[in-house]
Design an enzyme around this catalytic site. Structure first.
Site, PDB file in Angstrom:
ATOM      1  N   HIS A 142       1.903   1.847  -3.244  1.00  0.00           N
ATOM      2  CA  HIS A 142       1.028   2.854  -3.841  1.00  0.00           C
ATOM      3  C   HIS A 142       1.643   4.248  -3.821  1.00  0.00           C
ATOM      4  O   HIS A 142       0.941   5.241  -3.975  1.00  0.00           O
ATOM      5  CB  HIS A 142      -0.325   2.875  -3.120  1.00  0.00           C
ATOM      6  CG  HIS A 142      -1.127   1.631  -3.318  1.00  0.00           C
ATOM      7  ND1 HIS A 142      -2.363   1.436  -2.740  1.00  0.00           N
ATOM      8  CD2 HIS A 142      -0.874   0.505  -4.025  1.00  0.00           C
ATOM      9  CE1 HIS A 142      -2.829   0.249  -3.085  1.00  0.00           C
ATOM     10  NE2 HIS A 142      -1.936  -0.339  -3.861  1.00  0.00           N
ATOM     11  N   ASP A 164       0.853  -1.187   0.000  1.00  0.00           N
ATOM     12  CA  ASP A 164       0.000   0.000   0.000  1.00  0.00           C
ATOM     13  C   ASP A 164       0.887   1.235   0.000  1.00  0.00           C
ATOM     14  O   ASP A 164       2.023   1.177  -0.448  1.00  0.00           O
ATOM     15  CB  ASP A 164      -0.951  -0.034   1.209  1.00  0.00           C
ATOM     16  CG  ASP A 164      -2.273   0.652   0.924  1.00  0.00           C
ATOM     17  OD1 ASP A 164      -2.261   1.875   0.701  1.00  0.00           O
ATOM     18  OD2 ASP A 164      -3.327  -0.013   0.924  1.00  0.00           O
TER      19      ASP A 164
END
Length: 371
Positions: free
Chosen positions: A217, A194
């Site tokens: 991310h 993430d």
């Protein structure tokens, strides 16, 4: 602090199976040492810790030096936090050891995208109401949820840490910051499933410097505008960082809601982005779940006074810059200077797209500015 003035209290922890009691006993002794610095050492070896919550304030500085591997229990556990530190003024978490969250045994329970009654998995290292403190040198491996979360804290330096989890591990943010001020994240390697660094509501005066990120991310501000009474985000600087193979690069994300707040005074400077799908992305219709009606209402989060300077590298998609701003509160004073992002795929030349944006562009413009 000069070593002559340190009151050193060493408690070497030799754990057998569960180290919780040894942790708490050592902490109780150290916390009561007046003045100076007390040190709790986790030596080389592997030690199982079910859950450990350390509550201050203490009478002096506390240093947790981790040289071994602290292991979380496998599977779904009942505690929201695994290792938590609360109400400290003067805390150091140091050493070359590892916090091993064994997230691989619990990630299949992370079904919040489909189950609104899901329960949050434990955070590996939680800092709540912690001031004037440092986290240095440690490793965090395979957290069940976030690796490090900083909440309601001030003057924290995170330096030289190594955070790792598989690319497909859910919600394993490297470092998440919320309602905290004067946070420094320096000289670190973060490779997760993430956000490498995420800065939520109330993040102020944050400096991310010399961080290598990827996979994951990218480095994100948000998401913002989901809950009532969220505080502004202000004074963010991301500098001299490298992002490689990430889904996003530099991202600001807000929900389409009536929650009003601002994100402003944000600078991205001298950042290398290598093969990211969305190198520069402002998304004011953020929705990670299926079934969101993104056309229902515009975001009420005002994004303004943002600088992208000396951003270079490559995009894995043709669309290297996406500025998808609110029609109710358009992005204001968004500035680009020397953007050089290349694309070598079959679709054609690199592109940018803008919606509801006011600002400027100068210097190198690859892709050509859409402002």
């Amino acid at each position: 602090m000069d070593s002559r003035h340190l009151c050193m209290s060493f408690f070497i922890l030799f754990f057998l199976v569960l180290a919780n009691e040894a942790f708490q006993d050592a902490f109780a002794n150290s916390c009561n040492v007046t003045g100076g610095r007390s040190q709790i050492v986790v030596p080389r070896g592997a030690y199982m810790v079910k859950s450990a919550v350390f509550n201050g304030p203490c009478k002096g500085w506390i240093e947790f030096r981790v040289e071994g591997t602290i292991k979380a229990p496998a599977g779904l556990v009942s505690d929201d936090d695994w290792v938590a530190f609360r109400h400290f003024d003067g805390l150091a978490i140091t050493g070359k050891g590892t916090f091993h969250g064994f997230g691989e045994s619990a990630w299949n329970f992370n079904n919040c995208e489909k189950n609104p009654k899901c329960r949050r998995l434990p955070i590996s290292i939680q800092l709540d109401f912690v001031n004037n403190s440092v986290v240095s040198g440690i490793n965090s491996l395979n957290s069940k949820y976030f690796h490090v979360k900083i909440h309601q804290s001030h003057r924290i330096k995170i330096d030289g840490v190594h955070i790792i989890a598989p690319e497909d591990s859910p919600n394993t943010d490297g470092i998440h910051i919320g309602n905290s001020e004067n946070i420094r994240i320096l000289n670190s390697i973060i490779a997760t499933g993430d956000d490498c660094v995420s800065m939520g509501p109330g993040s102020k005066d944050i400096w991310v410097h010399n961080v290598t990120c990827g996979p994951g991310h990218g480095i994100s501000i948000g998401s913002l505008g989901k809950y009532d009474n969220e505080a502004d985000v202000n004074g963010i600087k991301v500098q001299n960082c490298t992002l490689s193979g990430t889904n996003y690069g530099l991202r600001i994300k807000t929900w389409a809601s009536d929650i009003q707040l601002s994100a402003y005074n944000i600078t991205y400077d001298n950042v290398i982005i290598d093969n990211a799908y969305n190198p520069i992305f402002i998304d004011q219709q953020y929705c990670p779940f299926d079934g969101c009606d993104q056309s229902a209402k515009p975001s009420s989060v005002q994004i303004k006074d943002v600088w992208f300077k000396n951003i270079r590298g490559s995009s894995k998609s043709q669309l290297a810059v996406t500025l998808q701003c609110s029609r109710k509160y358009p992005c204001n004073n968004i500035n680009f200077w020397n953007i050089n992002l290349l694309y070598h795929g079959p679709e054609g030349s690199v592109n940018a797209t803008c919606m509801n944006v006011r600002g400027s562009a100068s210097g190198i413009e690859k892709p050509a500015s859409c402002i």
